[in-house]
Design a protein around this motif. Structure first.
Motif, PDB file in Angstrom:
ATOM      1  N   ALA A   1       0.881  -1.175   0.000  1.00  0.00           N
ATOM      2  CA  ALA A   1       0.000   0.000   0.000  1.00  0.00           C
ATOM      3  C   ALA A   1       0.909   1.213   0.000  1.00  0.00           C
ATOM      4  O   ALA A   1       1.533   1.520   1.006  1.00  0.00           O
ATOM      5  CB  ALA A   1      -0.905   0.006   1.220  1.00  0.00           C
ATOM      6  N   LEU A   2       0.994   1.909  -1.119  1.00  0.00           N
ATOM      7  CA  LEU A   2       1.975   2.983  -1.286  1.00  0.00           C
ATOM      8  C   LEU A   2       1.465   4.280  -0.662  1.00  0.00           C
ATOM      9  O   LEU A   2       1.160   5.257  -1.347  1.00  0.00           O
ATOM     10  CB  LEU A   2       2.317   3.182  -2.766  1.00  0.00           C
ATOM     11  N   LEU A   3       1.378   4.270   0.652  1.00  0.00           N
ATOM     12  CA  LEU A   3       0.871   5.399   1.414  1.00  0.00           C
ATOM     13  C   LEU A   3       1.709   5.540   2.676  1.00  0.00           C
ATOM     14  O   LEU A   3       2.028   4.544   3.331  1.00  0.00           O
ATOM     15  CB  LEU A   3      -0.592   5.169   1.800  1.00  0.00           C
ATOM     16  N   THR A   4       2.033   6.767   3.038  1.00  0.00           N
ATOM     17  CA  THR A   4       2.899   6.990   4.187  1.00  0.00           C
ATOM     18  C   THR A   4       2.321   6.390   5.459  1.00  0.00           C
ATOM     19  O   THR A   4       3.033   5.741   6.236  1.00  0.00           O
ATOM     20  CB  THR A   4       3.148   8.492   4.378  1.00  0.00           C
ATOM     21  N   HIS A   5       1.020   6.590   5.703  1.00  0.00           N
ATOM     22  CA  HIS A   5       0.459   6.096   6.956  1.00  0.00           C
ATOM     23  C   HIS A   5       0.467   4.579   7.013  1.00  0.00           C
ATOM     24  O   HIS A   5       0.676   3.994   8.082  1.00  0.00           O
ATOM     25  CB  HIS A   5      -0.958   6.651   7.185  1.00  0.00           C
ATOM     26  N   GLN A   6       0.287   3.903   5.873  1.00  0.00           N
ATOM     27  CA  GLN A   6       0.363   2.445   5.878  1.00  0.00           C
ATOM     28  C   GLN A   6       1.800   1.977   6.076  1.00  0.00           C
ATOM     29  O   GLN A   6       2.055   0.981   6.754  1.00  0.00           O
ATOM     30  CB  GLN A   6      -0.192   1.875   4.584  1.00  0.00           C
ATOM     31  N   GLY A   7       2.760   2.712   5.487  1.00  0.00           N
ATOM     32  CA  GLY A   7       4.160   2.368   5.694  1.00  0.00           C
ATOM     33  C   GLY A   7       4.575   2.511   7.143  1.00  0.00           C
ATOM     34  O   GLY A   7       5.314   1.674   7.683  1.00  0.00           O
ATOM     35  N   LYS A   8       4.086   3.550   7.801  1.00  0.00           N
ATOM     36  CA  LYS A   8       4.404   3.747   9.223  1.00  0.00           C
ATOM     37  C   LYS A   8       3.741   2.662  10.080  1.00  0.00           C
ATOM     38  O   LYS A   8       4.318   2.203  11.079  1.00  0.00           O
ATOM     39  CB  LYS A   8       3.968   5.149   9.654  1.00  0.00           C
TER      40      LYS A   8
END
Length: 473
Positions: free
Chosen positions: A312-319
């Motif tokens: 999921a190429l999203l900052t919040h999902q990466g965090k």
């Protein structure tokens, strides 16, 4: 020279890398983070934060103009120079000293330079004056993110196209801008530059925002046209060239688009091309496939988090992934099972079916979970609850011309929400309630007792419930 040894090595000091390093340190592990550019990464300096700052001023101006009484007070247009100064304050003029200070305070070591894997649990960091060798007792984590995909269009490289980085760090907007691609980046940058007075042409082969409900792209397209954006659909770009007047794009339908600059927003590729993956038997330039503990398949010691996993190429999902991975690594380092980690045995399950995302266009698009089509393809017996947001009392008080729509996707067999999409002004703030309902699998019957305040736009939840039917108990 012997390698410097740590429990954990993190390659990439963006927001995701910082979070996995912090979680590992809090789990009692010595951790070093490697960064070739700025600590804070893409989100802090070229993506999430600067892009939203560039969008906000024009959005606030449009909102004021949509309310009688406020509209009369608006006597000018956006001050572009002031917007760019505000953007620079958020990026700290692309200086990462405050982020480095945070690393120091968190007990995370920093090695600047380009990190490459050289073998099992080993990383070499190339610096201007030599190299530093690092070794990990427990884990190496790849958090290098992604970069803009440049399609193989004849002549495109020769015209020096912009990527999202160029757009968000612009020192002065061009008079005209062509944008290839109508996903999140293309739509947001079309909105931002139209707000600056730039003549924008958005080239969208198959419509806008194809990953969300179709009505969302249609409403955003309507608004962009009202903001002066020309939208060209049904055709791709066959060739590009630059002449004395600017960039010339030849379209597959025989048409032509001219602009001072061209922004490519056609997708992302992983930052793994020069990471040394081949030293451990992986393909350079590939996405890294992980299990839900974020461990790369086939390795006991190699983890990946964030965009590079293609989950999921999203900052919040990466965090989210990063916090989980750090906890798992610490649990395994202590000799325990994944169940011993605070996140439990399946740490990144939200990546599969409950990913929230906001497109900060005007109107905003906020979505979480499955679209109606995705739920039907998954074999779920669904009911769609569709409502015109302008009919909600709270919406009418916010704007004299409120336009929006909200769609809930319900698994009718289980009586729970599996997807939700909102389109309208400031609907991003409606999203987390839907996320909680989906992740928590809250029964529709229970939601009748979660009473929305009046008059707010959140009253759409009551309208959805009324459309679904009275509770059975």
């Amino acid at each position: 020279m012997s390698a410097r040894e740590y429990d954990v090595i993190v390659i990439g000091a963006g927001a995701v890398g910082e979070n996995v390093a912090d979680s590992a340190v809090q789990g009692g592990l010595s951790t070093v983070i490697v960064e070739a550019e700025l600590v804070g990464g893409e989100c802090s300096y070229w993506a999430c934060m600067p892009s939203k700052v560039l969008l906000r001023s024009a959005a606030a101006l449009r909102a004021a103009r949509a309310v009688d009484g406020a509209a009369q007070a608006v006597t000018g247009d956006v001050d572009v120079a002031a917007v760019l100064r505000r953007r620079d304050s958020f990026t700290h003029d692309w200086n990462d000293s405050s982020q480095v200070e945070w690393l120091n305070g968190a007990g995370i070591d920093l090695v600047r330079g380009h990190g490459r894997l050289t073998g099992e649990r080993t990383v070499r960091v190339e610096q201007e004056d030599g190299s530093v060798d690092l070794s990990a007792r427990h884990a190496v984590v790849v958090a290098t993110g992604s970069a803009a995909l440049l399609p193989s269009i004849p002549g495109l490289i020769d015209v020096a196209p912009w990527t999202s980085r160029d757009a968000t760090s612009v020192s002065a907007p061009p008079a005209s801008l062509a944008i290839l691609g109508a996903g999140v980046v293309g739509v947001e940058m079309a909105t931002a530059f139209a707000g600056f007075g730039t003549r924008v042409t958005l080239i969208a082969r198959s419509g806008l925002l194809g990953a969300v409900e179709p009505f969302a792209g249609e409403l955003v397209a309507e608004a962009l046209r009202e903001q002066g954006v020309e939208i060209r659909t049904g055709a791709g770009v066959d060739a590009a060239r630059r002449d004395e007047a600017g960039v010339v794009l030849s379209l597959s339908d025989g048409g032509e688009v001219r602009a001072d600059e061209v922004l490519v927003a056609t997708g992302r590729v992983p930052h793994t091309g020069d990471l040394g993956l081949e030293s451990v038997g992986l393909e350079a330039g590939d996405w890294l496939t992980t299990d839900d503990t974020l461990r790369v398949g086939g390795f006991e010691w190699l983890y990946a988090v964030g965009d590079v996993t293609h989950r999921a190429l999203l900052t919040h999902q990466g965090k989210y992934q990063a916090r989980a991975a750090g906890d798992v690594i610490a649990a395994r380092a202590r000799g325990g099972a994944v169940d011993d980690a605070p996140w439990g045995a399946h740490v990144a399950t939200a990546d599969h079916a409950a990913v929230p995302q906001v497109v900060f266009s005007d109107p905003e698009v906020a979505s979480v979970g499955m679209t109606l089509a995705q739920a039907e393809e998954a074999g779920i017996r669904v009911r769609a609850l569709d409502y015109d947001l302008s009919a909600v009392a709270g919406a009418s008080t916010r704007s004299d011309d409120y336009r929006g729509r909200a769609l809930a996707v319900v698994d009718d067999d289980r009586g729970v929400l599996v997807g939700a999409t909102f389109v309208g002004p400031d609907v991003a703030e409606l999203l987390h309630a839907a996320t909680i309902a989906i992740v928590g699998e809250v029964p529709i019957d229970r939601l009748w007792h979660a009473v929305p305040a009046y008059p707010t736009v959140s009253e759409v939840w009551l309208r959805w419930l009324e459309a679904y039917g009275r509770p059975t108990r």
